[in-house]
Scaffold this active site. Structure first.
Site, PDB file in Angstrom:
ATOM      1  N   ASN A  43       0.839  -1.198   0.000  1.00  0.00           N
ATOM      2  CA  ASN A  43       0.000   0.000   0.000  1.00  0.00           C
ATOM      3  C   ASN A  43       0.872   1.244   0.000  1.00  0.00           C
ATOM      4  OD1 ASN A  43       0.578  -0.924   2.659  1.00  0.00           O
ATOM      5  ND2 ASN A  43      -1.159   0.153   3.528  1.00  0.00           N
ATOM      6  N   GLU A  45       0.384   5.258   0.604  1.00  0.00           N
ATOM      7  CA  GLU A  45      -0.529   6.317   1.042  1.00  0.00           C
ATOM      8  C   GLU A  45      -0.096   7.670   0.499  1.00  0.00           C
ATOM      9  OE1 GLU A  45      -0.875   5.686   5.304  1.00  0.00           O
ATOM     10  OE2 GLU A  45      -2.148   3.929   4.952  1.00  0.00           O
ATOM     11  N   GLU A  56      -3.061  -4.689  -2.923  1.00  0.00           N
ATOM     12  CA  GLU A  56      -3.580  -5.550  -3.993  1.00  0.00           C
ATOM     13  C   GLU A  56      -3.551  -4.815  -5.326  1.00  0.00           C
ATOM     14  OE1 GLU A  56      -4.868  -4.836  -1.041  1.00  0.00           O
ATOM     15  OE2 GLU A  56      -6.245  -6.368  -0.328  1.00  0.00           O
ATOM     16  N   CYS A  90     -10.854  -3.684  -3.733  1.00  0.00           N
ATOM     17  CA  CYS A  90      -9.856  -4.682  -4.147  1.00  0.00           C
ATOM     18  C   CYS A  90     -10.508  -6.027  -4.460  1.00  0.00           C
ATOM     19  CB  CYS A  90      -8.776  -4.834  -3.087  1.00  0.00           C
ATOM     20  SG  CYS A  90      -7.667  -3.403  -3.082  1.00  0.00           S
TER      21      CYS A  90
END
Ligand SMILES: O=c1ccn([C@H]2C[C@H](O)[C@@H](CO)O2)c(=O)[nH]1
Ligand SMILES: [Zn+2]
Length: 132
Positions: A43, A45, A56, A90
């Site tokens: 991930n 951010e 994902e 996702c």
């Protein structure tokens, strides 16, 4: 690679690359495609919070960039007491490249906590066939 341990190690590596200054919540995802190729994501951010992307999504982008479109299995790893299952968005992203054999492994650093089919993760889903 056949046993879970190698995949868990890769997932942990992916998770460790997460850019998460805001949530501090690291997630890693590793995809094996039908051809046996492997793609990872974490991930990422953003100071503009809604622009952050999930692990994902990163792994799926890498897969498509690698010229592959069929997910045999995907490992998703996060830490915490609760299971870290893919978010709604996702689930739909994985759905695009999944079939009835695709396995979605929900993991913590300790191991695979649950393995689900696409239909279990996203029942009654909308997919490419709906547009035919
Ligand atoms: O399956 C999930 C669930 C959450 N996150 C990320 C999004 C955000 O950066 C952080 C907290 O929601 O975890 C993922 O990458 N995958
Ligand atoms: Zn997500």
């Amino acid at each position: 690679m056949s046993n879970h341990d190698d995949w868990l190690q890769l997932s942990e590596q992916a998770m460790s690359r997460a850019y998460v200054p805001y949530s501090k919540f690291q997630v890693g995802a590793v995809i094996e495609t039908e051809s046996g190729a492997v793609f990872s994501g974490c991930n990422v951010e953003n100071a503009s919070y809604p622009e952050g992307t999930c692990a994902e999504a990163g792994a799926i982008s890498a897969m498509v960039m690698g010229g592959e479109h069929r997910i045999r299995q995907i490992y998703v790893m996060g830490k915490g007491v609760e299971l870290v299952t893919p978010c709604g968005g996702c689930r739909q992203r994985i759905r695009e490249f999944a079939d009835e054999h695709t396995q979605i492994h929900i993991c913590s650093p300790e191991g695979v906590r649950k393995t689900l089919s696409m239909n279990e993760l996203l029942p009654f889903s909308f997919g490419p066939d709906n547009l035919k």
